[in-house]
Design a protein around this motif. Structure first.
Motif, PDB file in Angstrom:
ATOM      1  N   ASP A  41       0.838  -1.209   0.000  1.00 36.17           N
ATOM      2  CA  ASP A  41       0.000   0.000   0.000  1.00 36.17           C
ATOM      3  C   ASP A  41       0.871   1.256   0.000  1.00 36.17           C
ATOM      4  O   ASP A  41       0.568   2.227  -0.694  1.00 36.17           O
ATOM      5  CB  ASP A  41      -0.932   0.022   1.211  1.00 36.17           C
ATOM      6  CG  ASP A  41      -2.000  -1.059   1.142  1.00 36.17           C
ATOM      7  OD1 ASP A  41      -2.503  -1.332   0.042  1.00 36.17           O
ATOM      8  OD2 ASP A  41      -2.322  -1.623   2.206  1.00 36.17           O
ATOM      9  N   ASP A  42       1.939   1.229   0.781  1.00 35.44           N
ATOM     10  CA  ASP A  42       2.841   2.383   0.862  1.00 35.44           C
ATOM     11  C   ASP A  42       3.506   2.683  -0.485  1.00 35.44           C
ATOM     12  O   ASP A  42       3.567   3.829  -0.916  1.00 35.44           O
ATOM     13  CB  ASP A  42       3.923   2.164   1.922  1.00 35.44           C
ATOM     14  CG  ASP A  42       3.355   2.141   3.341  1.00 35.44           C
ATOM     15  OD1 ASP A  42       2.226   2.636   3.554  1.00 35.44           O
ATOM     16  OD2 ASP A  42       4.054   1.623   4.234  1.00 35.44           O
ATOM     17  N   VAL A  43       4.002   1.648  -1.171  1.00 37.37           N
ATOM     18  CA  VAL A  43       4.672   1.912  -2.457  1.00 37.37           C
ATOM     19  C   VAL A  43       3.681   2.270  -3.553  1.00 37.37           C
ATOM     20  O   VAL A  43       4.007   3.059  -4.439  1.00 37.37           O
ATOM     21  CB  VAL A  43       5.624   0.773  -2.917  1.00 37.37           C
ATOM     22  CG1 VAL A  43       6.768   0.593  -1.961  1.00 37.37           C
ATOM     23  CG2 VAL A  43       4.899  -0.505  -3.188  1.00 37.37           C
ATOM     24  N   ILE A  44       2.470   1.732  -3.485  1.00 36.71           N
ATOM     25  CA  ILE A  44       1.436   2.132  -4.442  1.00 36.71           C
ATOM     26  C   ILE A  44       1.149   3.627  -4.286  1.00 36.71           C
ATOM     27  O   ILE A  44       1.087   4.368  -5.266  1.00 36.71           O
ATOM     28  CB  ILE A  44       0.149   1.293  -4.261  1.00 36.71           C
ATOM     29  CG1 ILE A  44       0.360  -0.109  -4.836  1.00 36.71           C
ATOM     30  CG2 ILE A  44      -1.046   1.979  -4.911  1.00 36.71           C
ATOM     31  CD1 ILE A  44      -0.774  -1.081  -4.526  1.00 36.71           C
ATOM     32  N   GLN A  45       0.982   4.067  -3.058  1.00 38.84           N
ATOM     33  CA  GLN A  45       0.731   5.483  -2.802  1.00 38.84           C
ATOM     34  C   GLN A  45       1.901   6.339  -3.274  1.00 38.84           C
ATOM     35  O   GLN A  45       1.719   7.379  -3.898  1.00 38.84           O
ATOM     36  CB  GLN A  45       0.452   5.718  -1.316  1.00 38.84           C
ATOM     37  CG  GLN A  45       0.062   7.139  -0.998  1.00 38.84           C
ATOM     38  CD  GLN A  45      -1.179   7.597  -1.753  1.00 38.84           C
ATOM     39  OE1 GLN A  45      -2.135   6.844  -1.929  1.00 38.84           O
ATOM     40  NE2 GLN A  45      -1.158   8.829  -2.240  1.00 38.84           N
ATOM     41  N   GLU A  46       3.130   5.901  -2.978  1.00 39.50           N
ATOM     42  CA  GLU A  46       4.309   6.647  -3.397  1.00 39.50           C
ATOM     43  C   GLU A  46       4.403   6.714  -4.924  1.00 39.50           C
ATOM     44  O   GLU A  46       4.712   7.770  -5.488  1.00 39.50           O
ATOM     45  CB  GLU A  46       5.578   6.012  -2.822  1.00 39.50           C
ATOM     46  CG  GLU A  46       6.825   6.812  -3.128  1.00 39.50           C
ATOM     47  CD  GLU A  46       8.077   6.250  -2.489  1.00 39.50           C
ATOM     48  OE1 GLU A  46       9.158   6.797  -2.783  1.00 39.50           O
ATOM     49  OE2 GLU A  46       8.006   5.285  -1.700  1.00 39.50           O
ATOM     50  N   LEU A  47       4.109   5.626  -5.602  1.00 37.94           N
ATOM     51  CA  LEU A  47       4.143   5.617  -7.066  1.00 37.94           C
ATOM     52  C   LEU A  47       3.114   6.590  -7.642  1.00 37.94           C
ATOM     53  O   LEU A  47       3.411   7.324  -8.585  1.00 37.94           O
ATOM     54  CB  LEU A  47       3.908   4.202  -7.603  1.00 37.94           C
ATOM     55  CG  LEU A  47       3.927   4.046  -9.118  1.00 37.94           C
ATOM     56  CD1 LEU A  47       5.272   4.469  -9.702  1.00 37.94           C
ATOM     57  CD2 LEU A  47       3.579   2.614  -9.506  1.00 37.94           C
ATOM     58  N   LYS A  48       1.932   6.622  -7.075  1.00 44.35           N
ATOM     59  CA  LYS A  48       0.907   7.568  -7.532  1.00 44.35           C
ATOM     60  C   LYS A  48       1.413   8.999  -7.378  1.00 44.35           C
ATOM     61  O   LYS A  48       1.222   9.834  -8.270  1.00 44.35           O
ATOM     62  CB  LYS A  48      -0.385   7.394  -6.738  1.00 44.35           C
ATOM     63  CG  LYS A  48      -1.158   6.141  -7.085  1.00 44.35           C
ATOM     64  CD  LYS A  48      -2.389   6.011  -6.186  1.00 44.35           C
ATOM     65  CE  LYS A  48      -3.182   4.776  -6.483  1.00 44.35           C
ATOM     66  NZ  LYS A  48      -4.341   4.624  -5.569  1.00 44.35           N
ATOM     67  N   GLU A  49       2.068   9.278  -6.264  1.00 44.09           N
ATOM     68  CA  GLU A  49       2.550  10.639  -6.003  1.00 44.09           C
ATOM     69  C   GLU A  49       3.698  11.027  -6.934  1.00 44.09           C
ATOM     70  O   GLU A  49       3.667  12.087  -7.551  1.00 44.09           O
ATOM     71  CB  GLU A  49       2.977  10.764  -4.542  1.00 44.09           C
ATOM     72  CG  GLU A  49       1.811  10.722  -3.582  1.00 44.09           C
ATOM     73  CD  GLU A  49       2.217  10.581  -2.119  1.00 44.09           C
ATOM     74  OE1 GLU A  49       3.433  10.662  -1.801  1.00 44.09           O
ATOM     75  OE2 GLU A  49       1.314  10.383  -1.281  1.00 44.09           O
ATOM     76  N   VAL A  50       4.727  10.181  -7.050  1.00 46.98           N
ATOM     77  CA  VAL A  50       5.894  10.559  -7.862  1.00 46.98           C
ATOM     78  C   VAL A  50       5.566  10.613  -9.348  1.00 46.98           C
ATOM     79  O   VAL A  50       6.189  11.356 -10.098  1.00 46.98           O
ATOM     80  CB  VAL A  50       7.127   9.648  -7.620  1.00 46.98           C
ATOM     81  CG1 VAL A  50       7.579   9.722  -6.176  1.00 46.98           C
ATOM     82  CG2 VAL A  50       6.893   8.224  -8.070  1.00 46.98           C
ATOM     83  N   SER A  51       4.584   9.828  -9.777  1.00 42.16           N
ATOM     84  CA  SER A  51       4.217   9.808 -11.201  1.00 42.16           C
ATOM     85  C   SER A  51       3.253  10.931 -11.561  1.00 42.16           C
ATOM     86  O   SER A  51       2.943  11.121 -12.733  1.00 42.16           O
ATOM     87  CB  SER A  51       3.569   8.469 -11.560  1.00 42.16           C
ATOM     88  OG  SER A  51       2.294   8.350 -10.948  1.00 42.16           O
ATOM     89  N   GLY A  52       2.779  11.660 -10.559  1.00 38.30           N
ATOM     90  CA  GLY A  52       1.739  12.649 -10.812  1.00 38.30           C
ATOM     91  C   GLY A  52       0.444  11.976 -11.216  1.00 38.30           C
ATOM     92  O   GLY A  52      -0.442  12.593 -11.789  1.00 38.30           O
TER      93      GLY A  52
END
Length: 139
Positions: A6-17
């Motif tokens: 869940d943490d990396v999914i959220q981080e990926l959404k953020e860094v990818s815009g």
């Protein structure tokens, strides 16, 4: 409490815009039919990634698509067929094509990098580590 995936999914959404390809995310029914069609049972983390960020394109990484469009070059069953023609082990599932090589889920739920002339030593303990180290930090 969120887990690592869940943490990396959220981080990926953020860094990818949250930039996404024009590919519809799969639902449980489509994922289940894919599992039956290609003969793999997907780990829960992989299903979660497919349903939430399977259409995110960030850097040079895009996951194999699970879609009704079997002609799409990014489509999982096509990538699996191509990889097997090149000698990919039968029990490895390519989740991402990389210039003719593949990031693959193996039965232990590790991610291994497979190159056309054989095995690579590159490996990640799980899908969350691969997303973090290759997809997020590698870009």
């Amino acid at each position: 409490m969120q887990n690592k995936i869940d943490d990396v999914i959220q981080e990926l959404k953020e860094v990818s815009g949250n930039d996404r390809l024009n590919v519809e995310l799969p639902d449980d029914i489509l994922i289940s039919s894919y599992e039956t069609e290609i003969g793999f049972s997907f780990p829960e983390d992989y299903k979660k990634v497919l349903k939430e960020v399977g259409n995110i394109f960030y850097g040079t990484i895009e996951l194999a698509s699970i879609t009704n469009d079997k002609k799409d070059y990014r489509e999982l069953s096509q990538i699996l067929s191509d990889a097997r023609e090149q000698g990919l082990p039968e029990n490895w599932l390519p989740i991402c094509e990389d210039n003719g090589s593949y990031y693959c889920l193996i039965p232990s739920n590790e991610i291994r990098y497979w190159i056309t002339d054989g095995y690579s030593e590159d490996r990640w303990a799980n899908l969350a580590d691969w997303i973090k180290q290759v997809w997020i930090e590698g870009n």
